[in-house]
Structures are given as C-alpha cells and as structure tokens.
Design a protein around this motif. Sequence first.
Motif, mmCIF file in Angstrom:
data_model
loop_
_atom_site.group_PDB
_atom_site.id
_atom_site.type_symbol
_atom_site.label_atom_id
_atom_site.label_comp_id
_atom_site.label_asym_id
_atom_site.label_seq_id
_atom_site.Cartn_x
_atom_site.Cartn_y
_atom_site.Cartn_z
ATOM 1 N N THR A 18 36.770 47.107 53.104
ATOM 2 C CA THR A 18 38.008 46.911 52.346
ATOM 3 C C THR A 18 37.993 45.544 51.667
ATOM 4 O O THR A 18 38.332 45.404 50.487
ATOM 5 N N LEU A 19 37.564 44.523 52.395
ATOM 6 C CA LEU A 19 37.519 43.172 51.839
ATOM 7 C C LEU A 19 36.507 43.084 50.689
ATOM 8 O O LEU A 19 36.799 42.520 49.631
ATOM 9 N N ASN A 21 35.413 45.491 48.822
ATOM 10 C CA ASN A 21 35.945 46.230 47.674
ATOM 11 C C ASN A 21 36.968 45.387 46.915
ATOM 12 O O ASN A 21 36.988 45.378 45.686
ATOM 13 N N ALA A 22 37.807 44.667 47.648
ATOM 14 C CA ALA A 22 38.803 43.806 46.989
ATOM 15 C C ALA A 22 38.094 42.692 46.215
ATOM 16 O O ALA A 22 38.482 42.341 45.100
ATOM 17 N N MET A 23 37.025 42.159 46.791
ATOM 18 C CA MET A 23 36.273 41.105 46.086
ATOM 19 C C MET A 23 35.633 41.658 44.814
ATOM 20 O O MET A 23 35.659 41.012 43.766
ATOM 21 N N ALA A 25 36.621 44.146 43.074
ATOM 22 C CA ALA A 25 37.665 44.460 42.092
ATOM 23 C C ALA A 25 38.119 43.196 41.359
ATOM 24 O O ALA A 25 38.633 43.260 40.256
ATOM 25 N N GLN A 26 37.924 42.038 42.003
ATOM 26 C CA GLN A 26 38.336 40.775 41.370
ATOM 27 C C GLN A 26 37.128 39.972 40.900
ATOM 28 O O GLN A 26 37.199 38.746 40.801
ATOM 29 N N THR A 52 33.843 51.560 43.965
ATOM 30 C CA THR A 52 34.511 50.431 43.310
ATOM 31 C C THR A 52 33.599 49.749 42.306
ATOM 32 O O THR A 52 34.034 49.182 41.330
ATOM 33 N N SER A 168 42.730 40.762 59.000
ATOM 34 C CA SER A 168 43.181 42.001 58.350
ATOM 35 C C SER A 168 44.284 42.606 59.201
ATOM 36 O O SER A 168 44.478 42.217 60.359
ATOM 37 N N MET A 196 44.856 38.027 55.087
ATOM 38 C CA MET A 196 44.694 38.843 53.881
ATOM 39 C C MET A 196 46.025 39.404 53.375
ATOM 40 O O MET A 196 46.214 39.600 52.184
ATOM 41 N N LEU A 201 43.659 36.820 47.985
ATOM 42 C CA LEU A 201 42.256 36.781 48.388
ATOM 43 C C LEU A 201 41.491 35.806 47.497
ATOM 44 O O LEU A 201 41.389 36.008 46.291
ATOM 45 N N THR A 203 38.699 35.125 46.105
ATOM 46 C CA THR A 203 37.345 35.639 45.875
ATOM 47 C C THR A 203 36.384 34.526 45.464
ATOM 48 O O THR A 203 35.284 34.410 45.988
#
Length: 327
Positions: A18-19, A21-23, A25-26, A52, A168, A196, A201, A203
């Motif tokens: 999840t983390l 993927n968030a990174m 995405a950014q 992603t 998390s 989080m 986040l 990144t």
Amino acid sequence: MTVPVLVVTGYLGAGKTTLINAMLAQAGGRRIAAVVNDFGAINIDEELIRATADGIVGRADGVAGRADGVIGLANGCVCCTLQGDLLRTLKLLLARDPAPDHIVIEASGVADPAGIVQALADPVLWKSARLDAVLCVVDAEDVTGHAARRGDDLWRAQLAAANFVVLSKTAAIDDAAVEALSGLLSPTGKPPVIDMAREALPTGLFLDTGARPTRFTAVAAGEPRRSDRFATVEWQSPGEISLTVLQALIADYAPVLIRAKGIFHFCEKPGRRYLLQMVGQRVTLEPLPGDDQPGCRLVMIAEAGRLDRQALLARLGAGTDIPGTHL
Ligand SMILES: Nc1nc2c(ncn2[C@@H]2O[C@H](COP(=O)(O)OP(=O)(O)OP(=O)(O)O)[C@@H](O)[C@H]2O)c(=O)[nH]1
C-alpha cells in the motif's frame, strides 16, 4: 551515477505494498523501479504494484528487457535464498537506458532486512546502487491489539533495521494511543515515526532520505534470521471459484491464518475480478480493476504445522469449475 535504493520492510500485511503504491502514485516524474519479493511462488504484490505502475513490468526471470517498472521475485525470501536473484535483478535494472532514478525493494513480510542490506553491500553493486534507507511499516492496529507482537524476534529485527518507521492503520486509533505507540517504537525519536493516516506521505523524503548508511554499516548488518516458522499454501486455477466456498473456507481457517491474499473470478459474479486481503481477523474482498487475466490465485500463510494443506486444497478444488493446481 549512483541510484539510491530504499528497502521497505514490515511484518506480514503491515501495509508495505500500500505504501509503495502511494509512493508510485506520487512519483511526480521520477522513474522509480520496484522490486517486489513475495514469500510464495505466486507474487500477488507484484501484480498489485504493477497495476499502479502504469502497466510497465518486467520479471526477474529474464523475461525482462521491457520497460523498467516492477520486477517480482517470487518463491523465496530476498533476505536469504534469493540474495543472488536480487543482485542479478538490480544489475538488470541498472543496465537499462535510462536507468531508474530510484529503486524501491519491497521485502516479503517474513524477511529480516539484514539479509537485503548485506546483499546491497556488495562492493561492485554499491558503486552504482547505494542503500539510501530502510523503511519499516508498522501495523498500528496489530501492535496495539497484540502486545505479544513486541516480543516477536522477526518484528523486532525489522524495526531495528529501520531508518524510518511508518505507522499504518492508525485511523481508528486515538491520538494519545498513537503518540504512546510512537514513543514505544522509537523512544529517542530516531528513527522518526511517521503516521500515514495523519501526515502527508513524504515521498520525496523517502526517496532521498539523507540517511546514507555507509557500506561498512551495511556489511555490519549481520546475518539475517532464517525462519522456518511460517508455512504457505498456494493455489491457482484457470477457472472461477464459488464465492460461497471461498467465504466458508476463509471463515473456517480464520483462527489460524496470519495472512491471506488472492485474486479471484467468482462463478456468482462473472466478468469481474476481486482482491481478497486478510490480515489477522480483518478480511476485505473488493473488485480489482485493471488487467483482466482469467483464473484465481490464492496465498495463505500461517505458523508452520497449522494449515491442513491437503484438506485446504481439496476444498478449493471442489469449489472451482476447472481443477486448480497447487505450488
Ligand atoms: N485501514 C487501513 N488498511 C490498510 C492500511 N495499510 C494497508 N492496509 C490494508 O492492509 C492489507 C494489507 O496491506 P498490504 O499493503 O498488502 O500489506 P503488505 O505489508 O504489503 O503485505 P505482505 O506483503 O503480504 O506482507 C490490505 O487490505 C490493505 O488495504 C492503512 O493504513 N489503513
């Protein structure tokens, strides 16, 4: 050019994928290559991260050569049995033109990151890919709900390796409890603990942390703990499975399962695929957008000796329209 490498560690189901993927995405124009190690032969995380990463994908088994993006290392643990594969994979990534700006390695939830850190200390590799930091994701619900987790050797080894700790699953936990947990995880504030749910986040920070461990520190990481503590049952089928059968099976095995994840097509819900996530007692089943490969894949992890493998596989087989295979 030296490419910084971030290692993301954390217990089973903590939130590493999840983390990352968030990174991704950014990423904001940075070329980030992700190396994803899953404990079993079926690499679900690779697929979730690939979804992603704009569909760019390569594999560690030499099929690579396509765009850099996500490389899966399955069926073992990069902290020990797959160390050689990890080095080969990193060399493949570095040989690409253009090389990635950053490399993120997701360790499997059963990995002691000391083994990865040691592998990265390879003197030749260090010149082109340098360990920038180890980030440990800690599942706040798990640690607040299970005091015993704090005595778990693997969990402690993952935390001890961290230059950053990311909490998390804190949304349902009050501020005072989160603060107490942060103090417990990092009494001196080093490594910093980032929540989080309550903080954006960072990144950029994670990707160039300035933590800069030296090769000497990396070599000194010590031998990883090898663990035969966990057992995995993996199953896949080219067909569909009955949702009712899967639900009953998960309910029956819930008391012993530590982690389960799978991608399914259900007989009752044709034309869509679903992602099952189970961490401890928390189970979610959600539609999964993206590539629609047919079939089902399931990975279940428990303490060794607690899963009746044959019975499990027989029940899964009985619930499908096309007989499955196990790995
Ligand atoms: N509510 C909540 N759920 C989360 C959070 N982070 C992760 N999850 C959920 O926890 C489950 C496991 O997350 P993953 O990111 O797959 O965990 P992981 O550490 O990569 O898991 P393994 O690689 O199997 O060890 C998924 O259902 C996630 O959606 C969070 O901060 N809050």
